[in-house]
Design a protein around this motif. Sequence first.
Motif, PDB file in Angstrom:
ATOM      1  N   SER A 166      38.186 -40.050 -27.427  1.00 54.88           N
ATOM      2  CA  SER A 166      37.578 -39.143 -26.442  1.00 54.88           C
ATOM      3  C   SER A 166      36.867 -37.961 -27.095  1.00 54.88           C
ATOM      4  N   SER A 206      34.236 -37.453 -28.604  1.00 54.78           N
ATOM      5  CA  SER A 206      32.781 -37.295 -28.456  1.00 54.78           C
ATOM      6  C   SER A 206      32.437 -36.241 -27.420  1.00 54.78           C
ATOM      7  N   TYR A 207      33.346 -36.003 -26.498  1.00 51.08           N
ATOM      8  CA  TYR A 207      33.069 -35.093 -25.396  1.00 51.08           C
ATOM      9  C   TYR A 207      33.757 -33.727 -25.545  1.00 51.08           C
ATOM     10  N   ARG A 264      34.073 -29.927 -26.462  1.00 57.72           N
ATOM     11  CA  ARG A 264      33.022 -28.910 -26.429  1.00 57.72           C
ATOM     12  C   ARG A 264      33.396 -27.623 -27.162  1.00 57.72           C
ATOM     13  N   ASP A 288      39.978 -28.792 -22.890  1.00 63.17           N
ATOM     14  CA  ASP A 288      38.912 -29.539 -23.554  1.00 63.17           C
ATOM     15  C   ASP A 288      39.307 -31.011 -23.735  1.00 63.17           C
ATOM     16  N   ALA A 307      37.520 -34.134 -21.948  1.00 62.45           N
ATOM     17  CA  ALA A 307      36.978 -35.230 -22.756  1.00 62.45           C
ATOM     18  C   ALA A 307      37.580 -36.566 -22.341  1.00 62.45           C
ATOM     19  N   LYS A 340      36.057 -37.514 -18.986  1.00 61.22           N
ATOM     20  CA  LYS A 340      34.638 -37.845 -19.184  1.00 61.22           C
ATOM     21  C   LYS A 340      34.494 -39.239 -19.795  1.00 61.22           C
ATOM     22  N   ARG A 341      35.361 -39.556 -20.747  1.00 59.61           N
ATOM     23  CA  ARG A 341      35.331 -40.890 -21.352  1.00 59.61           C
ATOM     24  C   ARG A 341      35.661 -41.957 -20.322  1.00 59.61           C
ATOM     25  N   ALA A 362      32.616 -42.474 -18.330  1.00 60.07           N
ATOM     26  CA  ALA A 362      31.535 -43.087 -19.108  1.00 60.07           C
ATOM     27  C   ALA A 362      31.807 -44.563 -19.396  1.00 60.07           C
ATOM     28  N   MET A 372      27.072 -44.193 -20.996  1.00 60.53           N
ATOM     29  CA  MET A 372      26.974 -42.875 -21.630  1.00 60.53           C
ATOM     30  C   MET A 372      25.664 -42.152 -21.319  1.00 60.53           C
TER      31      MET A 372
END
Length: 441
Positions: free
Chosen positions: A354, A356-357, A359, A410, A414, A417-418, A421, A426
């Motif tokens: 996860s 990648s997301y 921040r 965070d 993430a 969000k994953r 996605a 994505m």
Amino acid sequence: MAAPMLFTIFLGVIVRFFLFNSSISTWLKDRVEISTPLTSWKSVIEGITLLQNGVSPYSGDVFHETPLVLYFFHQVLSAASWLVPVVFVSLDLVTAWILYKSAGNCLKYLLVNQSKESKKYAKDVDKLLIKRSDVFDLPRLVVSIYLLNPYTIVTCVGQSTLVVTHLAVAAVFFFTSNGYRVAATLALAAATYQSLYPAMMIVPCCMHLFIVKEGIAASNISYYSSSALRSHATIAAMFVGWLGCLHGISFLMLDSWDYLISTYGCILTVPNLTPNMGLFWYFFTEMFEHFRHFFLWVYQINVFIYTAPLVIKLWKHPLFVMYIQCAIIAIFKSYPAYGDTSVYLALLPVWYHSFSYLRNSLVVGVMFILSSILAPILWQLWIYSGSANANFFFAFTLVYNTAQIFLLTDVLFAFLKREFALVHGMKPVDNNGKLKEVALK
């Protein structure tokens, strides 16, 4: 076992024994950032001394550790004082090994679940998928983070009894991820007996053990069927039974229930306002006495209340819920220390897919470093130099806890969000999951 991992273990052991045999060890035992009134080695020594002199360790306001830990270290010290560092380092090594196996089990479970759900995934999500190599590589990273984490090292060298709690919580992850009901409930009972707050982990524990029992993807599970309710009731009964056994043994040791007030009473009512890395001490120092009980309820409920929304939102991922709960406990418990971050920071690589997301990685890292360096300095200025006050020290406890909250939110963002996605891809999408036209400016 790979050579790099053996080197990590060797390095972790050497660093600990080196610090144990230096003057730093004595200094660390006195640090409020490392030892709390509940976990201080000095209080353990005082408790053992009172026990040896025929006085109940729980008769005053000095000792707040559990009876089993008291008698365990009493036996260690009776055998030989040089065994104490060996015991602390050994507990850390065992915890690291359990976390290694737990991470492997979690990743295997996630990989199997991913293969069952793969038909629902979009085509461009290869970057977000768990790979078979992760099952072998990421657990090694977990061991490295745990053994070489400065917070874990100073907790061990400062001889904080938090290392016992780490072992119990790691065992909860290990046995739950394996699907061992009896052992999982025993480990959870031990963690609850030691620290109280892990009791909230019974909810995701019941959920995951039922998933393992059914042997199907979590998305197809019904937690409200008759079989699920029977499973939850059985697991909860096991947990209560084990917890009762631990307290029964404690009563037989002391022939008294006085320890309940000194341990859990201290955790819940927060009578000792010695400064620490938490949020309670400063607030209740400034609190008007007639508001104290109300805000005690608010603060204590705050630790547990997040379980309901987490379970509702993440009902397919009980292991992740347990992970988030570990972080919540570390932030909002009444007597936290640096060491409370050890387990959840070590298990962070399990959710690497996860990342990648994420921040706020840089901000969180800088905040952890600043608070770790400046909190001891401002404590020195406040207590010893007299050139600062409580506000200076508390400011960096706020920075430290804010860093944890940023990290927690965070990772949660993430992860969600994953999940989105994986199904929708994505590429940018609107609120209905449809691709949006992105204008280049």
